[in-house]
Design a protein around this motif. Structure first.
Motif, PDB file in Angstrom:
ATOM      1  N   ALA A 165      37.604  23.001  24.946  1.00  0.00           N
ATOM      2  CA  ALA A 165      38.866  23.054  25.687  1.00  0.00           C
ATOM      3  C   ALA A 165      38.821  24.186  26.715  1.00  0.00           C
ATOM      4  CB  ALA A 165      40.029  23.261  24.723  1.00  0.00           C
ATOM      5  N   ARG A 166      39.446  23.940  27.858  1.00  0.00           N
ATOM      6  CA  ARG A 166      39.535  25.003  28.869  1.00  0.00           C
ATOM      7  C   ARG A 166      40.441  26.122  28.377  1.00  0.00           C
ATOM      8  NH1 ARG A 166      41.160  23.779  34.724  1.00  0.00           N
ATOM      9  NH2 ARG A 166      40.829  26.031  34.773  1.00  0.00           N
ATOM     10  N   ARG A 167      40.247  27.269  28.983  1.00  0.00           N
ATOM     11  CA  ARG A 167      41.022  28.443  28.646  1.00  0.00           C
ATOM     12  C   ARG A 167      41.705  28.982  29.906  1.00  0.00           C
ATOM     13  NH1 ARG A 167      36.633  27.371  27.564  1.00  0.00           N
ATOM     14  NH2 ARG A 167      35.733  28.643  29.205  1.00  0.00           N
ATOM     15  N   LEU A 203      31.570  29.453  28.622  1.00  0.00           N
ATOM     16  CA  LEU A 203      31.214  29.902  27.272  1.00  0.00           C
ATOM     17  C   LEU A 203      29.719  30.148  27.128  1.00  0.00           C
ATOM     18  CD1 LEU A 203      33.561  27.571  25.188  1.00  0.00           C
ATOM     19  CD2 LEU A 203      33.862  29.997  25.675  1.00  0.00           C
ATOM     20  N   THR A 204      29.006  30.201  28.241  1.00  0.00           N
ATOM     21  CA  THR A 204      27.557  30.401  28.196  1.00  0.00           C
ATOM     22  C   THR A 204      27.184  31.663  27.421  1.00  0.00           C
ATOM     23  OG1 THR A 204      27.238  29.234  30.286  1.00  0.00           O
ATOM     24  CG2 THR A 204      25.471  30.727  29.580  1.00  0.00           C
ATOM     25  N   HIS A 255      23.510  35.080  26.611  1.00  0.00           N
ATOM     26  CA  HIS A 255      22.990  35.526  27.908  1.00  0.00           C
ATOM     27  C   HIS A 255      23.802  34.849  28.990  1.00  0.00           C
ATOM     28  CE1 HIS A 255      21.105  31.742  29.088  1.00  0.00           C
ATOM     29  NE2 HIS A 255      20.499  31.671  27.920  1.00  0.00           N
ATOM     30  N   SER A 256      23.617  35.276  30.222  1.00  0.00           N
ATOM     31  CA  SER A 256      24.348  34.687  31.348  1.00  0.00           C
ATOM     32  C   SER A 256      23.377  34.236  32.427  1.00  0.00           C
ATOM     33  CB  SER A 256      25.354  35.690  31.926  1.00  0.00           C
ATOM     34  OG  SER A 256      24.676  36.855  32.392  1.00  0.00           O
ATOM     35  N   GLU A 309      34.737  30.653  34.881  1.00  0.00           N
ATOM     36  CA  GLU A 309      34.727  31.140  33.505  1.00  0.00           C
ATOM     37  C   GLU A 309      35.765  30.458  32.631  1.00  0.00           C
ATOM     38  OE1 GLU A 309      33.126  35.698  34.425  1.00  0.00           O
ATOM     39  OE2 GLU A 309      35.275  35.302  34.157  1.00  0.00           O
ATOM     40  N   SER A 310      36.746  29.807  33.270  1.00  0.00           N
ATOM     41  CA  SER A 310      37.776  29.102  32.503  1.00  0.00           C
ATOM     42  C   SER A 310      37.353  27.705  32.117  1.00  0.00           C
ATOM     43  CB  SER A 310      39.079  29.017  33.325  1.00  0.00           C
ATOM     44  OG  SER A 310      38.990  28.000  34.314  1.00  0.00           O
TER      45      SER A 310
END
Length: 314
Positions: free
Chosen positions: A175-177, A259-260, A266-267, A312-313
């Protein structure tokens, strides 16, 4: 033994700030069977996220092909073309939609290829128990395999691949945040205005005829057109994969990318993980994505930050 050397290069943004991009050079040391062929290309990969694959498979091919513009008829500098591949089970020609270069048409093919090429596990549709070991690699071919005759002729006999495929088809999208956060909403606006949606098509509706009833007629937001795009010389790897040339990549879906860090610790982004964060990943875009990349680079810092927060969302 793989070797990686990075060269740092500063990129100046429109407001005068700089971002360092790392340029990788790949090599192979301690070769046991002599030098590599002159036509050998090296193109490392990080794994594609596996979320939502069943929903992607449930999109009607015509809905993806509707985004293709191979001759850039609308003159926006963005083409997009399909990778047409063969189904390894039926031999049927289909639309590729899985893998970094859309080289697989089905989740089954993607799973079979990964089991064989990535970890050397044979299955009925890829029965070589030595994986990608070549005829010259005598030591590899002399090693024992995992074939157990009482279970079948391969290391992953039926129904193993069917179960793996079912699992991969049904991993849900998170789910999105922060969907109502004003900065996230501003970032979404910047994302659209910069032209990112020319390739990262926001949404599709899955087919009413999808094989799995749970995947039918759903509004999904993958942020990908699942087509091939020329991403410029900076990301080129020189590898032809089916119809994809050495400068082309499938548009990476963006859902779940926020959510990576949680999932992978890591990113790292892009096909080989050269980008250490989302800003670097955007700045590596070239070719058909050059205009969108430049719009991001020249945006005000608060707009760039908002766009990243939007990503990021997802």
């Amino acid at each position: 033994r793989m070797t990686i050397d990075y060269r740092e290069e500063d990129v100046t943004l429109g407001d005068g700030s700089t971002v360092s991009l790392r340029h990788p050079t790949y090599g192979v040391a301690d070769l046991a069977y002599g030098p590599l062929g002159e036509d050998t290309t090296l193109s490392p990969r990080i794994a594609n996220p596996m979320i939502g694959l069943g929903l992607v498979q449930a999109i009607e091919p015509a809905d993806i092909l509707a985004h293709a513009d191979p001759d850039d008829a609308d003159g926006d500098g963005v083409s997009g073309r399909p990778n047409i591949v063969s189904d390894t089970v039926t031999g049927e020609v289909k639309l590729g939609r899985f893998g970094w270069k859309a080289q697989n048409a089905t989740i089954h093919d993607q799973s079979v290829g990964a089991m064989s090429g990535d970890i050397g596990v044979s299955s009925p549709d890829a029965p070589n128990p030595y994986g990608d070991c070549s005829e010259a690699e005598a030591a590899c071919l002399a090693m024992p395999t995992g074939v157990q005759p009482r279970l079948g002729d391969t290391e992953a006999p039926d129904p193993v691949m069917e179960l793996i495929t079912f699992y991969a088809e049904n991993l849900a999208v998170p789910a999105r945040r922060d969907v109502d956060d004003p900065e996230v909403l501003r970032g979404k606006q910047v994302f659209y205005e910069a032209g990112c949606t020319a390739c990262h098509a926001p949404k599709f509706v899955t087919s009413r005829e999808a094989e799995n009833p749970a995947h039918r007629f759903q509004l999904i937001w993958p942020y990908s057109d699942f087509l091939l795009h020329d991403m410029g010389e900076g990301l080129a790897d020189g590898q032809q994969v089916a119809m994809a040339n050495g400068r082309e990549w499938r548009t990476a879906p963006l859902w779940g990318n926020g959510l990576t860090e949680v999932v992978n610790d890591h990113s790292f982004f892009l096909h080989d993980g050269r980008a250490r964060n989302r800003t670097e990943a955007i700045l590596w875009h070239g070719g058909e994505a050059q205009t969108a990349r430049d719009n991001f680079a020249n945006a005000a810092k608060e707009d760039r930050d908002a766009l990243i927060k939007f990503l990021e969302s997802l």
